[in-house]
Write an enzyme that holds these catalytic residues in place. Structure first.
Site, PDB file in Angstrom:
ATOM      1  CG  ASP A  27      54.770  46.627  39.735  1.00  0.00           C
ATOM      2  OD1 ASP A  27      55.831  46.113  40.125  1.00  0.00           O
ATOM      3  OD2 ASP A  27      54.120  47.454  40.404  1.00  0.00           O
ATOM      4  N   GLY A  80      46.338  56.421  46.268  1.00  0.00           N
ATOM      5  CA  GLY A  80      47.549  56.233  45.503  1.00  0.00           C
ATOM      6  C   GLY A  80      47.352  55.768  44.079  1.00  0.00           C
ATOM      7  N   GLY A 105      52.345  48.478  52.026  1.00  0.00           N
ATOM      8  CA  GLY A 105      53.108  47.662  52.955  1.00  0.00           C
ATOM      9  C   GLY A 105      52.272  46.903  53.948  1.00  0.00           C
ATOM     10  CE  LYS A 106      51.392  48.977  58.830  1.00  0.00           C
ATOM     11  NZ  LYS A 106      52.279  47.922  59.332  1.00  0.00           N
ATOM     12  CB  SER A 165      52.878  40.344  48.411  1.00  0.00           C
ATOM     13  OG  SER A 165      52.332  41.290  49.310  1.00  0.00           O
ATOM     14  CD  GLU A 211      56.529  42.811  45.948  1.00  0.00           C
ATOM     15  OE1 GLU A 211      55.740  43.161  46.837  1.00  0.00           O
ATOM     16  OE2 GLU A 211      57.234  43.614  45.316  1.00  0.00           O
ATOM     17  CG  HIS A 282      55.863  42.929  39.670  1.00  0.00           C
ATOM     18  ND1 HIS A 282      55.277  43.020  40.910  1.00  0.00           N
ATOM     19  CD2 HIS A 282      54.877  42.595  38.800  1.00  0.00           C
ATOM     20  CE1 HIS A 282      53.971  42.785  40.781  1.00  0.00           C
ATOM     21  NE2 HIS A 282      53.718  42.514  39.503  1.00  0.00           N
TER      22      HIS A 282
END
Length: 328
Positions: A27, A80, A105-106, A165, A211, A282
């Site tokens: 990214d 993280g 992922g959420k 995203s 995203e 990205h």
């Protein structure tokens, strides 16, 4: 249908020793101060590297030695890396925006903001001051994810906050003139999304894969670059960049065929070549010293799927659409 995250945990990408000629990054965004290019990316404290010539890179220290205090207050389970920063020079300061996701992922995520008068880590003036949270997405409340920030200043000098995203897609919201907060939090514009067959709040990753928004002004248009499909699977990734354009920051962004990105459209712009990169995405785009650059990460086939820095010149066809040629 089970989501990818429920079927199998994401693979661990190879992490190789820092290679000055072929550095790893995820990214990436870029800025130039003086005679030095600086790149920032996902990682502990925000990964940094710098170069004089865009060819040989030196690893810098992370921006943050420790997490800003607001992060664990907003996201108690965050453990993280800091994700996908954006960097912009504005009103005498460098502004960096960054995402923290407590449940990858959420939409258990938030975006923060910090400033520094310089990017040169050897300068006595170098210091990142954190200004806290800009926006947060909440599980069970939101159908967008507070990740992947990008800032664009329009022709009137108004800064816009681009982010989001998956699910209900990418958003644009006006910022205050100091970039410290959203100006009208209730005035949201959805600028791109992909179709989904999911029930609301299912948060599966099997469709609506969009995203990495980056809005860039060139000529009469704002160009929206976005990444479709899945990252982070190494050589099995199918990530790629699409593009559309609009006369307004808030859209509608249409592709070469005239179809709106709000309906899942976009012209394929950058894809893996099957030789050097299995996939890439990205991206960010810059005009620096009269030359335009495309910056992204690519999943390197020779390096077993490790995520590598891509910096290449951005060019334009006679109809005003961008293109690149990846270096072999």
């Amino acid at each position: 249908m089970l989501s990818y995250a429920q079927e199998v945990p994401p693979p661990t990408l190879p992490v190789l020793p820092f290679n000055p000629k072929n550095p790893g990054i995820h990214d990436p965004v870029m800025a130039k101060e003086g005679d030095t290019y600086y790149v920032y990316g996902t990682g502990k404290g925000i990964v940094t590297m710098y170069s004089k010539d865009l060819k040989t890179w030196t690893e810098g220290k992370p921006i943050f030695d420790a997490l800003p205090d607001w992060v664990l207050k907003a996201l108690p389970n965050f453990k993280g890396d800091i994700w996908a920063p954006d960097i912009i020079f504005y009103k005498g300061q460098y502004h960096i925006f960054y995402a923290c996701n407590a449940t990858p992922g959420k939409p258990d995520a938030a975006i923060g903001h910090a400033t520094s008068p310089t990017l040169n880590q050897k300068s006595p003036a170098y210091k990142w001051t954190d200004h806290g949270k800009i926006v947060q997405s909440v599980l069970g409340r939101d159908l967008w994810q507070a990740i992947d920030p990008n800032i664009i200043v329009d022709d009137a000098g108004t800064p816009w906050f681009i982010f989001g995203s998956f699910w209900d897609g990418l958003k644009a919201v006006k910022m205050t003139d100091d970039m410290m907060q959203l100006k009208h939090p209730e005035e949201w514009h959805t600028i791109a999304r992909r179709p989904t067959s999911q029930k609301p709040y299912n948060y599966g990753l099997e469709d609506s894969q969009i995203e990495g928004a980056f809005v860039y002004r060139h000529g009469d248009y704002y160009y929206l670059f976005a990444s479709f499909d899945m990252c982070c699977r190494g050589v099995n990734s199918n990530y790629h960049v699409v593009v559309g354009r609009s006369k307004s920051v808030t859209g509608p962004y249409v592709d070469k065929a005239g179809y709106d990105m709000i309906d899942g459209n976009g012209t394929d712009f950058a894809i893996g070549d099957g030789v050097k990169y299995a996939a890439l995405g990205h991206n960010s785009v810059y005009l620096i010293d009269g030359k335009e650059y495309f910056v992204a990460h690519g999943y390197s086939i020779p390096d077993g799927g490790a995520s590598k820095l891509i910096v290449t010149e951005l060019k334009w066809d006679k109809n005003g659409w961008p293109y690149i040629k990846l270096q072999q």
